[in-house]
Design an enzyme around this catalytic site. Structure first.
Site, PDB file in Angstrom:
ATOM      1  N   ASP A 187       0.804  -1.231   0.000  1.00  0.00           N
ATOM      2  CA  ASP A 187       0.000   0.000   0.000  1.00  0.00           C
ATOM      3  C   ASP A 187       0.837   1.282   0.000  1.00  0.00           C
ATOM      4  O   ASP A 187       1.845   1.372   0.712  1.00  0.00           O
ATOM      5  CB  ASP A 187      -0.866  -0.025   1.277  1.00  0.00           C
ATOM      6  CG  ASP A 187      -1.734   1.188   1.445  1.00  0.00           C
ATOM      7  OD1 ASP A 187      -2.738   1.291   0.723  1.00  0.00           O
ATOM      8  OD2 ASP A 187      -1.419   2.049   2.308  1.00  0.00           O
ATOM      9  N   GLU A 213       1.310  -0.827  -5.054  1.00  0.00           N
ATOM     10  CA  GLU A 213       0.401   0.281  -5.378  1.00  0.00           C
ATOM     11  C   GLU A 213       1.191   1.578  -5.385  1.00  0.00           C
ATOM     12  O   GLU A 213       1.678   2.016  -4.344  1.00  0.00           O
ATOM     13  CB  GLU A 213      -0.717   0.414  -4.336  1.00  0.00           C
ATOM     14  CG  GLU A 213      -1.725   1.497  -4.722  1.00  0.00           C
ATOM     15  CD  GLU A 213      -2.230   2.351  -3.574  1.00  0.00           C
ATOM     16  OE1 GLU A 213      -1.527   2.525  -2.566  1.00  0.00           O
ATOM     17  OE2 GLU A 213      -3.347   2.871  -3.694  1.00  0.00           O
TER      18      GLU A 213
HETATM   19  C1  NOJ Z   1      -4.038   3.545  -0.423  1.00  0.00           C
HETATM   20  C2  NOJ Z   1      -5.268   2.751  -0.095  1.00  0.00           C
HETATM   21  O1  NOJ Z   1      -5.711   2.103  -1.246  1.00  0.00           O
HETATM   22  C3  NOJ Z   1      -6.269   3.731   0.476  1.00  0.00           C
HETATM   23  O2  NOJ Z   1      -7.541   3.168   0.604  1.00  0.00           O
HETATM   24  C4  NOJ Z   1      -5.743   4.224   1.794  1.00  0.00           C
HETATM   25  O3  NOJ Z   1      -6.603   5.199   2.309  1.00  0.00           O
HETATM   26  C5  NOJ Z   1      -4.350   4.825   1.642  1.00  0.00           C
HETATM   27  N1  NOJ Z   1      -3.490   4.041   0.812  1.00  0.00           N
HETATM   28  C6  NOJ Z   1      -3.673   4.958   2.967  1.00  0.00           C
HETATM   29  O4  NOJ Z   1      -3.303   3.725   3.473  1.00  0.00           O
END
Ligand code: NOJ
Length: 603
Positions: free
Chosen positions: A224, A292
């Site tokens: 993430d 991501e």
């Molecule tokens: C990316 C995640 O997909 C999102 O949902 C989240 O709020 C942020 N990162 C923070 O972790």
């Protein structure tokens, strides 16, 4: 000599890989993202849970999924709905227990499904024990987070943040702590303090967490918010973006040159990959690591690795999410797809994401028709496919009032701007059937945590199963094609445009008897009759295309033979055809391949 060396190396690599089960599963499969809060509730609290996912595992098998990725299910005060983790090694009671997790892992294994977890390395919750100890400067936790002194005091005597950095969710990225009398950095909500990756102890903690979950049965991770892992240690103010779309307390107001994409961060990712690979060798199970990162194409490619360092198996390809728009022309679509494919480093594996829990659903972004066309492209372009729950039935965003808004990104934007920022609309409950609450929870239970889309009576899985033609049936045909056809699994890609509105691509392998695949996409609002002969130069003279599947308005029936000189492509739709390559083209390509291999060997 070199040839012999290369042969021995290939043999050793092959034998090493032979110890690992299902080596390439992640390449040809479809990953399915489950947003657990909204998938299936078995406890009548209006929030989905692990038992609910277990109950629905056969759905994944039915629709041809191979990898199930769960958004975070770890212990969390839910300030960012699970992306604020207070114990990285435990399951939140809202979702169930560790035993439920183990049952789920077992259930996946029994069905040949791989289980991928969300790993949130950039921050913890402010309720994590590390943070609490850090506040009190208890070793070794003092520097687990980024703490800085105030810049001074303002007129009313309040501490001034160290610099102008903004949180992704709006407002200052700094929060003052009265006990430690310092500010801590949080790139997301204040309840998500940023972990300090300059501290090797933090890196080791996170490595251990990866090991823990692989031992528990995880087959890999989605990583993430990776661009945010490291910040410039001189903490300079960030320059203005000068983007008129954003107000001064919104993240887009600044250009994030000191808080994202720092060159040092790629090494952290390569380090995670080493940990994953070590565990993979120990457990004899192929793992996967997906990153991501919303960043430039150039930066995205760095996640694959560098020199002899391996990185992610793939960073997510967000081209369909960030660059393809409703008004994108056929030529632009071709350009976007080619640019991504041509940017891939040698040997890198591609992938296509068309939606997730943070971005408007594909059916709402592009409309139902082109949303389905995007599903078709995402499944048939080279590489792994990624589906966000609901895309297999073409679910749409749900309008949510300010009163019902719970997403911190929406709440922090305030009533005037929340609709631009809130992610609640894409996270509403999965529409299983036309019963109360769309079958998401048991009747008479608490209201779902987010309202069910009002369209659920006509748009739901059960209904689509009954229909002769529906997004569900189209989706199944696509995943089946991925499983059956070498052309989809590893075929070459050729892209073309025909006229102003048709984008087409072919996938093919040069093996006798293997069918090639042609996808024809119409970006226009009206039906187009196109001569697509030029897109299939290897089609045997006088032969026709075999229609396989297409968007709902397709005029053709499965297995119908169609002349390439006149193909009717529905407005904003896509059609998929199979065809046989001419023997001569196969022979010519094989000869070419033989010659180039020969030249390479003796060079
Ligand atoms: C990316 C995640 O997909 C999102 O949902 C989240 O709020 C942020 N990162 C923070 O972790």
């Amino acid at each position: 000599m070199r040839v012999a060396g290369a042969f021995v190396f290939a043999l050793v690599a092959h034998l090493a890989a032979a110890q690992i089960a299902d080596v390439d599963w992640w390449k040809t499969t479809t990953f399915y993202q489950v947003y657990p809060r909204s998938f299936k509730d078995t406890t009548a609290d209006g929030i989905g849970d692990l038992k609910g996912i277990l109950q629905k595992l056969d759905h994944f098998v039915d629709i041809g999924i191979g990898g199930v990725w769960l958004s975070p299910v770890f212990k969390s005060p839910m300030k960012d709905f699970g992306y604020d983790v207070s114990d990285f090694r435990d399951i939140d009671p809202i979702f169930g227990t560790m035993a439920d997790f183990e049952n789920l892992a077992k259930g996946c294994k029994e069905r040949g499904l791989k289980l991928v977890l969300d790993f949130v390395p950039n921050h913890s919750s402010d309720e994590h024990v590390w943070f609490n100890k850090s506040i009190y400067k208890e070793e070794p936790y003092t520097d687990y987070y980024t703490w800085l002194d105030p810049k001074g005091l303002n007129e009313s005597g309040s501490p001034i943040p160290p610099n102008n950095w903004l949180s992704v969710f709006g407002g200052s990225a700094w929060e003052y702590n009265e006990v430690r009398e310092q500010f801590y950095l949080h790139q997301f909500v204040a309840g998500q303090p940023d972990l300090n990756y300059r501290n090797p102890a933090v890196v080791e903690e996170m490595n251990d967490i990866l090991r823990f979950w692989m031992d528990k049965g995880a087959d890999g991770f989605r990583l993430d918010a990776i661009p945010h892992l490291l910040e410039d240690q001189s903490f300079p103010d960030e320059p203005l973006s000068n983007d008129p779309e954003f107000t001064s307390d919104q993240w887009g107001y600044l250009s994030h040159i000191y808080t994202t994409d720092l060159p040092e961060l790629y090494d952290v990712i390569y380090g995670f990959r080493d940990v994953v690979d070590q565990k993979q060798a120990e457990l004899g199970r192929q793992m996967v690591m997906m990153v991501e990162a919303y960043t430039s194409l150039e930066n995205t490619m760095k996640y694959y690795g560098s020199g002899d360092r391996k990185g992610a198996h793939f960073p997510f390809n967000f081209e369909f999410v960030t660059n393809v728009k409703n008004e994108t022309t056929a030529a632009e679509l071709k350009q976007i797809i080619d640019r991504w494919q041509n940017s891939l480093p040698d040997g890198a594996w591609s992938n296509w994401v068309i939606g997730n829990h943070d971005r408007t659903r594909v059916a709402s972004r592009f409309g139902r028709d082109f949303g389905l066309a995007a599903v078709i492209m995402g499944q048939l372009l080279p590489g792994s496919a990624i589906t966000y729950n609901g895309e297999e039935i073409n679910m749409e965003d749900t309008w949510i009032s300010w009163k019902d808004t719970v997403d911190p990104q929406g709440c922090q934007a305030g009533p005037e701007y929340y609709q631009k920022f809130s992610r609640d609309p894409v996270r509403t409950p999965f529409q299983w059937d036309n019963s109360t609450y769309a079958g998401f929870t048991i009747p008479d239970s608490s209201k779902p945590w987010l309202p069910v889309n009002e369209n659920y009576k006509e748009l739901n899985l059960a209904e689509q199963k009954e229909m002769a033609n529906s997004p569900y049936h189209i989706y199944k045909k696509l995943t089946a094609l991925r499983k059956e056809r070498a052309a989809v699994q590893r075929g070459s890609l050729t892209t073309k445009t025909v006229g102003d509105n048709i984008f087409a691509f072919t996938r093919q392998v040069d093996t006798e008897g293997e069918k090639a695949v042609l996808v024809v996409v119409n970006v226009d609002d009206a039906e187009v009759t196109a001569d697509v002969t030029s897109t299939v130069p290897s089609l045997r003279a006088g032969e026709q295309l075999t229609y396989h599947v297409g968007t709902l308005e397709s005029p053709y029936d499965a297995d119908e033979m169609i002349a390439p000189s006149s193909v009717k492509v529905p407005a904003r739709g896509a059609l998929v055809f199979l065809y046989t390559n001419s023997a001569t083209s196969i022979a010519a390509t094989s000869l070419l391949l033989l010659v180039s291999t020969f030249l390479a060997l003796f060079n």
